[in-house]
Design a protein around this motif. Structure first.
Motif, PDB file in Angstrom:
ATOM      1  N   ALA A 263      -2.255  -2.226  -6.877  1.00  0.00           N
ATOM      2  CA  ALA A 263      -1.461  -1.147  -7.471  1.00  0.00           C
ATOM      3  C   ALA A 263      -0.044  -1.133  -6.904  1.00  0.00           C
ATOM      4  CB  ALA A 263      -2.150   0.192  -7.223  1.00  0.00           C
ATOM      5  N   THR A 264       0.085  -1.414  -5.617  1.00  0.00           N
ATOM      6  CA  THR A 264       1.407  -1.435  -4.984  1.00  0.00           C
ATOM      7  C   THR A 264       2.291  -2.516  -5.595  1.00  0.00           C
ATOM      8  OG1 THR A 264       0.469  -0.586  -2.917  1.00  0.00           O
ATOM      9  CG2 THR A 264       2.616  -1.666  -2.788  1.00  0.00           C
ATOM     10  N   MET A 265       1.711  -3.662  -5.903  1.00  0.00           N
ATOM     11  CA  MET A 265       2.491  -4.727  -6.531  1.00  0.00           C
ATOM     12  C   MET A 265       2.956  -4.310  -7.923  1.00  0.00           C
ATOM     13  SD  MET A 265       0.630  -8.253  -5.259  1.00  0.00           S
ATOM     14  CE  MET A 265       2.141  -9.190  -5.473  1.00  0.00           C
ATOM     15  N   TYR A 266       2.102  -3.583  -8.658  1.00  0.00           N
ATOM     16  CA  TYR A 266       2.510  -3.076  -9.970  1.00  0.00           C
ATOM     17  C   TYR A 266       3.604  -2.022  -9.832  1.00  0.00           C
ATOM     18  CZ  TYR A 266      -1.150  -5.370 -12.764  1.00  0.00           C
ATOM     19  OH  TYR A 266      -1.924  -6.295 -13.422  1.00  0.00           O
ATOM     20  N   ILE A 267       3.526  -1.194  -8.794  1.00  0.00           N
ATOM     21  CA  ILE A 267       4.530  -0.147  -8.590  1.00  0.00           C
ATOM     22  C   ILE A 267       5.891  -0.746  -8.280  1.00  0.00           C
ATOM     23  CG2 ILE A 267       5.225   1.734  -7.053  1.00  0.00           C
ATOM     24  CD1 ILE A 267       2.223   2.369  -6.735  1.00  0.00           C
ATOM     25  N   ASN A 268       5.917  -1.720  -7.375  1.00  0.00           N
ATOM     26  CA  ASN A 268       7.180  -2.314  -6.936  1.00  0.00           C
ATOM     27  C   ASN A 268       7.678  -3.405  -7.870  1.00  0.00           C
ATOM     28  OD1 ASN A 268       7.131  -0.669  -4.635  1.00  0.00           O
ATOM     29  ND2 ASN A 268       5.922  -2.170  -3.494  1.00  0.00           N
ATOM     30  N   GLY A 269       6.809  -3.885  -8.758  1.00  0.00           N
ATOM     31  CA  GLY A 269       7.207  -4.981  -9.637  1.00  0.00           C
ATOM     32  C   GLY A 269       7.376  -6.282  -8.897  1.00  0.00           C
ATOM     33  N   ASN A 270       6.597  -6.475  -7.830  1.00  0.00           N
ATOM     34  CA  ASN A 270       6.673  -7.694  -7.040  1.00  0.00           C
ATOM     35  C   ASN A 270       5.791  -8.775  -7.650  1.00  0.00           C
ATOM     36  OD1 ASN A 270       8.380  -6.461  -5.240  1.00  0.00           O
ATOM     37  ND2 ASN A 270       6.767  -5.897  -3.797  1.00  0.00           N
ATOM     38  N   PHE A 271       6.423  -9.863  -8.128  1.00  0.00           N
ATOM     39  CA  PHE A 271       5.723 -11.022  -8.681  1.00  0.00           C
ATOM     40  C   PHE A 271       4.894 -10.662  -9.917  1.00  0.00           C
ATOM     41  CE2 PHE A 271       5.984 -11.332  -4.017  1.00  0.00           C
ATOM     42  CZ  PHE A 271       6.882 -12.386  -3.914  1.00  0.00           C
ATOM     43  N   VAL A 272       5.131  -9.494 -10.485  1.00  0.00           N
ATOM     44  CA  VAL A 272       4.464  -9.059 -11.704  1.00  0.00           C
ATOM     45  C   VAL A 272       5.342  -7.992 -12.340  1.00  0.00           C
ATOM     46  CG1 VAL A 272       3.146  -7.222 -10.583  1.00  0.00           C
ATOM     47  CG2 VAL A 272       2.262  -8.284 -12.672  1.00  0.00           C
ATOM     48  N   LYS A 273       5.247  -7.837 -13.644  1.00  0.00           N
ATOM     49  CA  LYS A 273       6.050  -6.833 -14.321  1.00  0.00           C
ATOM     50  C   LYS A 273       5.620  -5.434 -13.884  1.00  0.00           C
ATOM     51  CE  LYS A 273       7.417  -5.241 -18.921  1.00  0.00           C
ATOM     52  NZ  LYS A 273       7.226  -5.414 -20.381  1.00  0.00           N
ATOM     53  N   GLN A 274       6.613  -4.580 -13.611  1.00  0.00           N
ATOM     54  CA  GLN A 274       6.315  -3.222 -13.162  1.00  0.00           C
ATOM     55  C   GLN A 274       5.518  -2.475 -14.237  1.00  0.00           C
ATOM     56  OE1 GLN A 274       9.574  -0.268 -12.682  1.00  0.00           O
ATOM     57  NE2 GLN A 274       8.932  -0.158 -10.541  1.00  0.00           N
ATOM     58  N   ASP A 275       4.394  -1.901 -13.824  1.00  0.00           N
ATOM     59  CA  ASP A 275       3.499  -1.239 -14.778  1.00  0.00           C
ATOM     60  C   ASP A 275       2.820  -0.060 -14.073  1.00  0.00           C
ATOM     61  OD1 ASP A 275       1.566  -0.456 -16.600  1.00  0.00           O
ATOM     62  OD2 ASP A 275       1.104  -2.499 -17.237  1.00  0.00           O
ATOM     63  N   ALA A 279      -0.923   0.619 -12.285  1.00  0.00           N
ATOM     64  CA  ALA A 279      -0.923   1.098 -10.903  1.00  0.00           C
ATOM     65  C   ALA A 279      -1.789   2.344 -10.760  1.00  0.00           C
ATOM     66  CB  ALA A 279       0.501   1.380 -10.451  1.00  0.00           C
ATOM     67  N   LEU A 280      -1.616   3.312 -11.672  1.00  0.00           N
ATOM     68  CA  LEU A 280      -2.405   4.541 -11.608  1.00  0.00           C
ATOM     69  C   LEU A 280      -3.886   4.268 -11.857  1.00  0.00           C
ATOM     70  CD1 LEU A 280      -0.053   7.074 -13.460  1.00  0.00           C
ATOM     71  CD2 LEU A 280      -0.491   6.901 -11.002  1.00  0.00           C
ATOM     72  N   TYR A 281      -4.170   3.305 -12.715  1.00  0.00           N
ATOM     73  CA  TYR A 281      -5.573   2.973 -12.988  1.00  0.00           C
ATOM     74  C   TYR A 281      -6.269   2.490 -11.716  1.00  0.00           C
ATOM     75  CZ  TYR A 281      -9.611   0.238 -14.429  1.00  0.00           C
ATOM     76  OH  TYR A 281     -10.872  -0.295 -14.532  1.00  0.00           O
ATOM     77  N   TRP A 282      -5.639   1.566 -11.017  1.00  0.00           N
ATOM     78  CA  TRP A 282      -6.276   1.019  -9.819  1.00  0.00           C
ATOM     79  C   TRP A 282      -6.274   2.032  -8.672  1.00  0.00           C
ATOM     80  CZ3 TRP A 282      -9.518  -2.617 -10.307  1.00  0.00           C
ATOM     81  CH2 TRP A 282      -9.348  -3.616 -11.266  1.00  0.00           C
ATOM     82  N   LEU A 283      -5.252   2.867  -8.591  1.00  0.00           N
ATOM     83  CA  LEU A 283      -5.250   3.901  -7.555  1.00  0.00           C
ATOM     84  C   LEU A 283      -6.356   4.927  -7.802  1.00  0.00           C
ATOM     85  CD1 LEU A 283      -1.414   4.552  -7.100  1.00  0.00           C
ATOM     86  CD2 LEU A 283      -2.964   3.403  -5.503  1.00  0.00           C
ATOM     87  N   LYS A 284      -6.565   5.278  -9.060  1.00  0.00           N
ATOM     88  CA  LYS A 284      -7.636   6.231  -9.367  1.00  0.00           C
ATOM     89  C   LYS A 284      -9.005   5.612  -9.124  1.00  0.00           C
ATOM     90  CE  LYS A 284      -9.190   9.535 -12.848  1.00  0.00           C
ATOM     91  NZ  LYS A 284      -8.930  10.140 -14.175  1.00  0.00           N
ATOM     92  N   THR A 285      -9.138   4.329  -9.436  1.00  0.00           N
ATOM     93  CA  THR A 285     -10.404   3.641  -9.190  1.00  0.00           C
ATOM     94  C   THR A 285     -10.746   3.659  -7.703  1.00  0.00           C
ATOM     95  OG1 THR A 285     -10.003   2.186 -11.088  1.00  0.00           O
ATOM     96  CG2 THR A 285     -11.643   1.472  -9.485  1.00  0.00           C
ATOM     97  N   ALA A 286      -9.737   3.402  -6.861  1.00  0.00           N
ATOM     98  CA  ALA A 286      -9.962   3.447  -5.414  1.00  0.00           C
ATOM     99  C   ALA A 286     -10.176   4.872  -4.929  1.00  0.00           C
ATOM    100  CB  ALA A 286      -8.783   2.812  -4.687  1.00  0.00           C
ATOM    101  N   SER A 287      -9.496   5.833  -5.555  1.00  0.00           N
ATOM    102  CA  SER A 287      -9.639   7.234  -5.159  1.00  0.00           C
ATOM    103  C   SER A 287     -11.051   7.747  -5.404  1.00  0.00           C
ATOM    104  CB  SER A 287      -8.634   8.103  -5.921  1.00  0.00           C
ATOM    105  OG  SER A 287      -7.309   7.723  -5.649  1.00  0.00           O
ATOM    106  N   LEU A 296      -3.463   9.663  -1.925  1.00  0.00           N
ATOM    107  CA  LEU A 296      -2.106  10.078  -1.564  1.00  0.00           C
ATOM    108  C   LEU A 296      -1.059   9.341  -2.404  1.00  0.00           C
ATOM    109  CD1 LEU A 296      -2.620  10.165   2.303  1.00  0.00           C
ATOM    110  CD2 LEU A 296      -2.407  12.133   0.784  1.00  0.00           C
ATOM    111  N   LYS A 297      -1.251   8.049  -2.585  1.00  0.00           N
ATOM    112  CA  LYS A 297      -0.306   7.276  -3.386  1.00  0.00           C
ATOM    113  C   LYS A 297      -0.315   7.733  -4.845  1.00  0.00           C
ATOM    114  CE  LYS A 297       0.097   2.885  -0.875  1.00  0.00           C
ATOM    115  NZ  LYS A 297       1.580   2.792  -0.927  1.00  0.00           N
ATOM    116  N   TYR A 298      -1.495   8.035  -5.375  1.00  0.00           N
ATOM    117  CA  TYR A 298      -1.588   8.497  -6.762  1.00  0.00           C
ATOM    118  C   TYR A 298      -0.771   9.780  -6.934  1.00  0.00           C
ATOM    119  CZ  TYR A 298      -3.630   9.434 -11.351  1.00  0.00           C
ATOM    120  OH  TYR A 298      -3.815   9.652 -12.695  1.00  0.00           O
ATOM    121  N   GLY A 299      -0.890  10.699  -5.970  1.00  0.00           N
ATOM    122  CA  GLY A 299      -0.135  11.952  -6.053  1.00  0.00           C
ATOM    123  C   GLY A 299       1.363  11.727  -6.044  1.00  0.00           C
TER     124      GLY A 299
END
Length: 343
Positions: A263-275, A279-287, A296-299
């Protein structure tokens, strides 16, 4: 000022006034001999220095001593000034590109009149630690102690105070990176250091965590560790892509830290298009697995998006039986500098 005085004295020693008089050995010849003060042969005792070229050996030694003192003071001042300039550059570099575990030294008196008016005379400096970075939001924890002098804050790390879990407050402060830079420009954040292998000034800045051996067989853990290793390879052009693939595998296996890293890579757009949707999908899955960093990151991200409702997110966690205490994260920049006093 001291160097100016020494230089003035040094010049006066070299420009010794001359004394004109008649040599005692010339009887009425009218020939006048010029003598320097202190160098007339009639006034020199047997145990005194002999004049050489109008300047006494004692005077020459004093001048050389003063010269060495001036050189020593100048060199010491140059070394101190160079170290100060290097420290300023390092501080700016650390603040410009923050990383987790960075240590900030903050002068609370420069955070505004409202803050300084509430401080006691001995409450001046405080240590903060970067515990999370989500997009352009830097999350800090403040230390529980105030220090009267800057070197006392540094000594607290020397003495290992940061190794104790109770040193930092549990309350988190989410600060936009631009505000961090503004704090540095106002000299409120006067020093920033980046620990190496969790150590700074010869001591640890975090409690030592012991890893259990049975966790090695958790699904997705190995893939996540491999992805984190790829990110450390600075000179490998494919390291970012390999890290993304490894985190993707870890996330698909249901490992919460791997899901957060993806999710962090999607947030920062590192080596992948920012999405942010991904990011929220994977953060919620982990939450939903009660993984607090993901919650905390999702919030933080949700509050920056117009179509995201963080309250609904917390309700979903409660409905799925997530048993974790989530503190209020809505901290304004004004509360950020005020609330550390409320403890």
């Amino acid at each position: 000022m001291l160097i100016k005085k020494l230089l003035s004295y040094f010049r006066s020693e070299r420009n010794i006034p001359q004394h004109s008089g008649t040599s005692p050995n010339t009887e009425g010849s009218g020939n006048e001999n010029i003598y320097h003060l202190g160098c007339q042969q009639n006034n020199i005792a047997a145990n005194e220095s002999v004049c050489e070229g109008g300047v006494s050996k004692h005077s020459l030694t004093s001048q050389l001593l003063l010269l060495f003192i001036i050189i020593g003071i100048s060199y010491f001042a140059y070394v101190k000034y160079s170290a100060y300039q290097d420290e300023k550059k390092q501080t700016l570099a650390v603040i410009a590109s923050p990383k987790i575990n960075d240590i900030y030294f903050i002068d609370f008196r420069k955070l505004g009149d409202e803050v300084s008016s509430r401080l006691r005379p001995t409450e001046k400096y405080r240590i903060a630690k970067v515990v999370d970075i989500t997009g352009n939001i830097v999350t800090l924890l403040y230390g529980v102690f105030y220090y009267q002098r800057q070197h006392a804050a540094v000594n607290s790390i020397h003495y290992g105070q940061l190794r104790y879990a109770e040193y930092f407050e549990t309350k988190r402060y989410d600060i936009p990176h631009q505000e961090i830079l503004a704090m540095h420009e106002s000299e409120a954040l006067y020093l920033a250091k980046r620990p190496v292998r969790n150590k700074l000034y010869g001591n640890f800045v975090s409690p030592i965590k012991y890893k259990s051996t049975n966790s090695l067989f958790i699904l997705g853990k190995k893939e996540n560790s491999r992805g984190e290793g790829f990110l450390q390879q600075r000179y490998d052009e494919l390291s970012g892509e390999n890290a993304f693939d490894a985190f993707q595998q870890s996330a698909n296996l249901g490992y919460p830290p791997g899901q957060v890293n993806l999710a962090t890579m999607y947030i920062n757009g590192n080596f992948v298009k920012q999405d942010f949707t991904q990011a929220l999908y994977w953060l919620k899955t982990a939450s939903l697995q009660s993984y607090k960093p993901a919650i905390l990151k999702y919030g933080i991200i949700c509050k920056q998006l117009p179509n995201c409702n963080v309250f609904n997110f917390y309700q979903d966690l409660e409905r799925f039986g997530v048993n974790i205490k989530v503190r209020e994260l809505e901290v304004s920049s004004q509360n950020l500098v005020n609330s550390p006093k409320d403890h």
